[in-house]
Enzyme design. Structure first.
Site, PDB file in Angstrom:
ATOM      1  CB  THR A 175      38.699  45.832  44.598  1.00 12.74           C
ATOM      2  OG1 THR A 175      37.646  46.802  44.476  1.00 12.74           O
ATOM      3  CG2 THR A 175      39.996  46.456  44.127  1.00 12.74           C
ATOM      4  CE1 TYR A 205      36.262  50.390  47.129  1.00 13.16           C
ATOM      5  CE2 TYR A 205      37.545  48.477  47.756  1.00 13.16           C
ATOM      6  CZ  TYR A 205      37.156  49.397  46.808  1.00 13.16           C
ATOM      7  OH  TYR A 205      37.656  49.313  45.528  1.00 13.16           O
ATOM      8  CB  THR A 273      29.360  45.536  47.660  1.00 10.19           C
ATOM      9  OG1 THR A 273      29.249  44.644  46.544  1.00 10.19           O
ATOM     10  CG2 THR A 273      27.988  45.763  48.247  1.00 10.19           C
ATOM     11  CD  GLU A 274      34.349  47.514  44.026  1.00  6.72           C
ATOM     12  OE1 GLU A 274      34.924  46.411  43.878  1.00  6.72           O
ATOM     13  OE2 GLU A 274      33.911  48.186  43.083  1.00  6.72           O
ATOM     14  CB  VAL A 275      34.018  41.354  48.086  1.00  6.52           C
ATOM     15  CG1 VAL A 275      34.667  40.176  48.775  1.00  6.52           C
ATOM     16  CG2 VAL A 275      32.642  41.611  48.670  1.00  6.52           C
TER      17      VAL A 275
END
Length: 308
Positions: A175, A205, A273-275
């Site tokens: 993100t 998240y 996944t969101e880094v």
């Protein structure tokens, strides 16, 4: 940015037609090389893994082979563990993290699981650091039958024979600040809607499957990643990108209903996944490492459950 912010292509309130699509496509400039960054990195992996071309994308004069990396000692009795990256081409650590995982840890699971890693689902978008394919379609809303997105259709064809065999699927995303500055405004303009600004979470998240939640699995991944980079906090409403927290750093989406990549199989364990690569608290390498930590934690958890 106000909800009335005007994207420079199109007419407010009117969905794009062919002229607007052509104007948008003309502005997408190639900024990096799929051949250099992905195909060249995969090449030496052929010494220890099977590399299969599961499709090709032809966009004008540009030709993109789509590659998947498979365990060489594939055995039907072993669980299939799936890693995907680069569904959104601009989400760089998803691509690099998938490749780094195979390079450094792919052989760790030999004889225990069948690994299938697709590091760059959307090469045209990767080269242009963009979310959409050249037809202004989001691959991560088009994992469905008769998909109009070639990227999505090719991956679905690869995985169709394995839909019931995949035990775990982790889809690697980011993100970014550009979600708010470019991609969501473009989406609103494309669809003839007003842009309503949101908030980009600072930190890592996960997105669970709303229809088949696995909170202990998600928690194991969060705990591993927290050793590498910071976990995103909820906003003032107790949400992350408009979704309530299930547990710290975890939200949920109806992944199959929304035709997301994480719902492409019937995997019991699935996560996205969101880094956040734009954080002043994280480096590009930390973002790659966070993706790798997430993949390893997901695999370790699943294999431990099988051994119980």
């Amino acid at each position: 940015m106000s909800s009335h912010a005007f994207y420079p292509i199109g007419t407010p309130g009117q969905p794009w037609g062919e002229a607007e699509l052509a104007a948008w496509r003309a502005q997408r400039v190639k900024l990096r090389s799929y051949a250099d960054d992905v195909l060249r990195v995969i090449e030496p992996l052929r010494e220890t893994f099977d590399v299969v071309e599961y499709g090709t994308l032809d966009y004008g004069a540009e030709h993109y082979p789509l590659l998947a990396i498979r365990s060489r000692d594939w055995r039907d009795e072993l669980p299939v563990l799936l890693v995907t990256g680069g569904v959104h081409g601009y989400e760089t650590s998803g691509v690099f993290g998938a490749l780094q995982f195979v390079q450094r840890h792919g052989l760790d699971y030999a004889g225990r699981a069948n690994l299938l890693v697709v590091p760059c689902v959307s090469p045209w978008a990767y080269e242009r650091i963009n979310r959409w394919n050249p037809n202004a379609l989001d691959p991560n809303r088009n994992f469905r039958s008769n998909s109009p997105a070639g990227e999505s259709a090719a991956l679905m064809d690869l995985l169709e024979p394995l839909r019931e065999d995949v035990l775990m699927h982790i889809d690697l995303h980011e993100t970014t600040d550009s979600d708010e500055s470019e991609f969501r405004p473009a989406l609103a303009a494309r669809d003839g809607k007003a842009f309503e600004p949101g908030e980009v979470p600072d930190g890592f998240y996960l997105v669970d499957d709303a229809d088949h939640p696995q909170p202990a699995f998600q928690q194991a991944v969060i705990e591993a990643v927290a050793k590498v980079t910071h976990i995103a906090d909820a906003d003032a409403r107790g949400e992350i990108i408009g979704s309530p927290l299930l547990l710290p750093g975890v939200i949920k989406f109806p992944v199959k209903q929304w035709s997301l990549c994480a719902g492409i199989t019937n995997a019991r364990y699935a996560t996205t996944t969101e880094v956040y690569p734009d954080s002043p608290r994280a480096t590009p390498q930390q973002c790659n490492d966070a993706q790798v930590a997430a993949v390893r934690a997901a695999i370790d958890y699943v294999l431990a459950q099988r051994d119980v």
